[in-house]
Design an enzyme around this catalytic site. Structure first.
Site, PDB file in Angstrom:
ATOM      1  N   GLU A 156      25.918  22.113   8.494  1.00 20.54           N
ATOM      2  CA  GLU A 156      26.317  23.383   8.982  1.00 20.54           C
ATOM      3  C   GLU A 156      25.453  24.839   9.485  1.00 20.54           C
ATOM      4  O   GLU A 156      25.796  25.865   9.306  1.00 20.54           O
ATOM      5  CB  GLU A 156      27.713  23.669   8.423  1.00 20.54           C
ATOM      6  CG  GLU A 156      28.874  22.787   8.085  1.00 20.54           C
ATOM      7  CD  GLU A 156      29.293  23.279   7.356  1.00 20.54           C
ATOM      8  OE1 GLU A 156      30.554  22.411   7.810  1.00 20.54           O
ATOM      9  OE2 GLU A 156      29.236  23.786   6.564  1.00 20.54           O
ATOM     10  N   ASP A 161      35.399  16.389   3.406  1.00 23.64           N
ATOM     11  CA  ASP A 161      35.010  17.454   2.939  1.00 23.64           C
ATOM     12  C   ASP A 161      36.543  18.127   1.935  1.00 23.64           C
ATOM     13  O   ASP A 161      37.399  18.455   3.100  1.00 23.64           O
ATOM     14  CB  ASP A 161      35.736  18.399   4.012  1.00 23.64           C
ATOM     15  CG  ASP A 161      35.037  19.633   3.972  1.00 23.64           C
ATOM     16  OD1 ASP A 161      34.450  20.373   2.833  1.00 23.64           O
ATOM     17  OD2 ASP A 161      34.682  20.954   4.649  1.00 23.64           O
ATOM     18  N   GLU A 166      40.855  24.835  -0.796  1.00 21.36           N
ATOM     19  CA  GLU A 166      40.908  25.041   1.090  1.00 21.36           C
ATOM     20  C   GLU A 166      41.663  24.328   2.045  1.00 21.36           C
ATOM     21  O   GLU A 166      42.332  24.587   2.570  1.00 21.36           O
ATOM     22  CB  GLU A 166      39.195  25.330   1.517  1.00 21.36           C
ATOM     23  CG  GLU A 166      38.688  24.993   3.012  1.00 21.36           C
ATOM     24  CD  GLU A 166      37.809  24.803   3.548  1.00 21.36           C
ATOM     25  OE1 GLU A 166      36.855  24.074   2.577  1.00 21.36           O
ATOM     26  OE2 GLU A 166      37.144  24.953   5.022  1.00 21.36           O
TER      27      GLU A 166
HETATM   28  C1  GCV Z   1      30.772  26.143   2.082  1.00 22.33           C
HETATM   29  C2  GCV Z   1      33.118  22.935   4.261  1.00 22.33           C
HETATM   30  C3  GCV Z   1      33.798  24.109   4.521  1.00 22.33           C
HETATM   31  C4  GCV Z   1      32.855  25.279   4.468  1.00 22.33           C
HETATM   32  C5  GCV Z   1      31.562  25.387   3.458  1.00 22.33           C
HETATM   33  C6  GCV Z   1      31.117  23.415   3.421  1.00 22.33           C
HETATM   34  C7  GCV Z   1      30.565  23.296   2.726  1.00 22.33           C
HETATM   35  O1  GCV Z   1      32.600  22.930   5.701  1.00 22.33           O
HETATM   36  O2  GCV Z   1      35.403  24.223   5.375  1.00 22.33           O
HETATM   37  O3  GCV Z   1      33.327  26.696   3.878  1.00 22.33           O
HETATM   38  O4  GCV Z   1      30.655  25.999   3.512  1.00 22.33           O
HETATM   39  O5  GCV Z   1      32.692  22.442   3.456  1.00 22.33           O
HETATM   40  O6  GCV Z   1      31.024  22.961   1.842  1.00 22.33           O
HETATM   41  O7  GCV Z   1      29.067  23.483   2.323  1.00 22.33           O
END
Ligand code: GCV
Length: 728
Positions: A316, A392, A420
């Site tokens: 990411e 996720d 989340e």
């Molecule tokens: C901290 C998902 C979440 C992100 C998070 C990522 C991760 O994509 O939406 O907010 O980033 O996981 O675990 O690194």
């Protein structure tokens, strides 16, 4: 014999609960005390039993951890027994509670506990009812002070849950050495995916201000056995590694140390460039390696028991070794070498997905890490930290195939306590059943000791924290149960969800059986309810874009493997992602016979059907129903379960304090509205592909598909709730 009386007031001042300095039993129920309320025992027979069994406390508080145990026992016993308990140097009467280690308690050194203490190990404890110097006594013994503290919390839990004390005989040791919270807290005070206010860490006032809340945080964690905390977000900021921040981190570490909690930080891979002034962060560059080694030395000078680094690299948009054409092992090993002289660990995350969109995002971690594992490429102090599932933190995913494929490298499982994708602060979703499902899953790989379940192949649990500076810590009363459940499972991953829920309800809400049974039932039903109204039958990642609150099965555009349509593959033929050999073949990452079981329509459990298969709208499932009917039934079951939870809770009005009753009632109202929102938006969207009718009597949607598609949540990134918009 000298007896010291420890007054309630002085305990309240010395213990941090402290902020409100109020007596148990008369508190406004604002959630601050979590499961450590220590209200006086209601049941009079039990109260009598406890008062007779514990009339004095024998404990020598020389070291800070023993002082913490003493403070907690005095606070807890005074509250639970409704009268002060004197502290003595040695047993003076029947009804003595003797607490300590063989090294700091002559009374314990003289007891025949050697075998039990061997079983308890370095962090465990023994609790027994037995005579001490001719007196009826209860003993809390451990090899180390931290075991004493854990034992003290365990004993208090027995009283809080009104368990009998007769014939007490407990030996308890944690299954895992690593029981960690991961905070996704940014240095500017925001919390990524946090739904409970701002960060607890007030960097501006550290190191000088020792916020009492830090101590209460440590108490809460120690009470459930958590022994490490990663203070900062995995999307890391290298500034936390500068001297100005390290003194602040050291101040937090000082508060947490007596409670057995080590501090860890996230390491941004590009830190040598950003704060070190180097032109590169290449892990094989000698200057970079020297910089990290010096940084580790500096950290350990400030924090001698620093735990180590957690790293999100090449995921990411985060920097990582692949930016220099190096492998994950090259990156992890460089940090591991820097930390090794200090016995520090690297937790290298397997949540990687590259900038090139792969054919199936859920396959990337195994493809990247298995070859490195096969080559034994990682240093001994590297752990690979993988999320419970390969995508996720969805309401339901199969377990991460990495847990069956990494034979040589130690693994940590990352769970998300902050919800989340599961309704964030408002929806009541108890996560222990989700975690239990994955911990007990069979990988079919023989691990150490011949174990083949996921739980047997990992070294610890890391939980993405749901804690913020809201007064109630977690944004809702029931979200606290997930923090509690995480700690209890990290200590004992085979603890059943029902047992965890029951103890939490008794400690937090009430021991009244008329409350305990229905609330436990609500909690245990809540996760499947959320699966049903959000993503039934193995669907995943159907949430709105970005904030992930509410439905968005139509989300498309941008990076394909972050969209809903990528995961649902809805078309005129059917629904679901084909991961069999005719599709992405992600099933190949599971070991036999699982890969065959997942590939076969008749052997795959329906609850993962659309994760692995593209199924025709009118195809019959094992239930005899067609996919379309089955889908509708699941969405409706989700809504119905939430309504049942509402009715159940409403029936408890006379038995639960008004503060919490009304808070939970309000959140359940939101949850019912939003379960309908999920059901209606999803069903209308699927119907635009299936063109099949709703069966007679199916609850009709309140709005059109367009209405749902245009619905915008209020622009509050922290709580993007849409109820106000939905029900004017
Ligand atoms: C901290 C998902 C979440 C992100 C998070 C990522 C991760 O994509 O939406 O907010 O980033 O996981 O675990 O690194």
């Amino acid at each position: 014999m000298k007896i010291r009386w420890v007054g309630l007031a002085s305990v309240l001042v010395s213990c941090g609960l402290l902020a409100g300095a109020r007596e148990p039993n008369h508190a406004p129920e604002d959630g601050y005390e979590l499961w450590l309320r220590y209200a006086r025992v209601d049941d009079t027979a039990r109260l009598g039993e406890y008062r007779a069994a514990i009339r004095e406390l024998v404990l020598t508080p020389r070291e800070p951890t023993m002082q913490a145990a003493r403070d907690e026992l005095v606070l807890g016993l005074n509250g639970l027994l409704g009268r002060p308990v004197p502290v003595a140097d040695a047993p003076t009467r029947d009804g003595t509670l003797v607490v300590g280690t063989p090294a700091n308690s002559p009374a314990i050194a003289a007891l025949p506990l050697a075998a039990a203490l061997r079983e308890a190990g370095p962090e465990g404890f023994v609790i027994r009812a037995l005579p001490v110097r001719g007196r009826h006594a209860i003993v809390v013994a451990a090899n180390r002070d931290i075991g004493v503290l854990y034992g003290a919390f365990h004993l208090l839990r027995l009283l809080q849950t009104e368990a009998p004390l007769a014939a007490l005989d407990v030996v308890s040791a944690p299954r895992y050495g690593l029981r960690l919270l991961n905070h996704w807290d940014n240095l500017n005070g925001t919390v990524e995916r946090g739904y409970a206010g701002a960060s607890l860490w007030e960097w501006a006032s550290l190191p000088d201000s020792g916020h009492t809340r830090y101590r209460d945080y440590a108490r809460a964690n120690a009470s459930i056995g958590i022994n490490g905390t990663v203070l900062t977000n995995v999307n890391a900021n290298s500034a936390v590694l500068t001297p100005a921040y390290l003194v602040k981190v050291a101040a937090l570490a000082r508060v947490f140390r007596p409670y057995g909690i080590k501090v860890y930080l996230t390491a941004r891979f590009s830190a040598p460039i950003e704060i070190g002034g180097l032109p590169t962060a290449d892990p094989l560059d000698a200057r970079v390696r020297a910089w990290w080694a010096a940084k580790a030395d500096e950290i350990y000078r400030a924090i001698p028991d620093f735990g180590g680094f957690v790293v999100k690299a090449n995921s990411e948009g985060q920097p990582g070794p692949q930016d220099y054409h190096r492998s994950h092992a090259d990156g992890a090993n460089m940090l591991a070498d820097a930390l090794a002289p200090h016995r520090g660990m690297v937790m290298w995350r397997a949540f990687v997905y590259s900038n090139a969109v792969p054919s199936d995002r859920v396959m990337q971690a195994v493809d990247e890490f298995e070859p490195l594992d096969a080559r034994r490429a990682f240093r001994a102090n590297v752990l690979i930290q993988a999320k419970n599932g390969p995508l996720d933190f969805q309401p339901r995913e199969p377990f991460h195939p990495l847990f069956g494929r990494m034979a040589r490298t130690p693994l940590l499982m990352e769970l998300q306590i902050t919800k989340e994708y599961l309704g964030q602060d408002t929806h009541l979703v108890f996560l222990a059943p989700l975690w239990e499902e994955v911990l007990r899953a069979d990988t079919y790989a023989r691990g150490p000791g011949g174990r083949s379940d996921v739980e047997g192949r990992i070294r610890g649990l890391a939980g993405v924290a749901n804690v913020g500076n809201d007064r109630d810590w977690c944004g809702s009363d029931f979200n606290q149960a997930n923090w509690y459940a995480f700690g209890r499972l990290a200590w004992d991953p085979m603890l059943p969800s029902a047992a965890i829920a029951e103890s939490w309800v008794r400690m937090t809400l009430s021991n009244d059986p008329q409350v305990v049974a229905p609330v436990v039932a609500m909690m245990l039903a809540s996760r499947e309810a959320a699966v049903n109204y959000m993503t039934p039958l193995g669907l995943a990642h159907q949430m709105a874009r970005g904030h992930h609150y509410g439905p968005g099965p139509w989300v498309t555009g941008g990076r394909a493997d972050q969209t809903s349509v990528y995961f649902n593959r809805a078309d005129s033929i059917g629904l679901g992602f084909d991961r069999t050999p005719t599709g992405s073949n992600a099933v190949r990452q599971y070991l036999s016979p699982l890969r065959e079981r997942f590939a076969g329509r008749d052997s795959l459990p329906d609850n993962l059907l659309l994760w692995f298969h593209h199924v025709g709208w009118s195809e019959h499932l094992r239930s005899g129903r067609r996919l379309w009917e089955e889908l509708l039934a699941h969405y409706q079951a989700g809504v119905d379960t939430v309504r049942w939870m509402q009715r159940t809770w409403n029936g408890l009005e006379a038995r639960v304090d008004a503060d919490r009753f009304h808070r939970v009632q309000g959140f359940l109202r939101i949850q019912e509205t939003e379960a309908r929102w999920w059901r209606d938006a999803s069903v209308l969207y699927w119907q635009s592909f299936s063109h099949l009718p709703l069966p007679p009597g199916y609850e009709a949607s309140a709005h059109s598909l367009d209405w749902y598609r245009q619905l915008r949540c209020p622009p509050d990134p922290r709580k993007p709730r849409c109820d106000a918009v939905m029900e004017p």
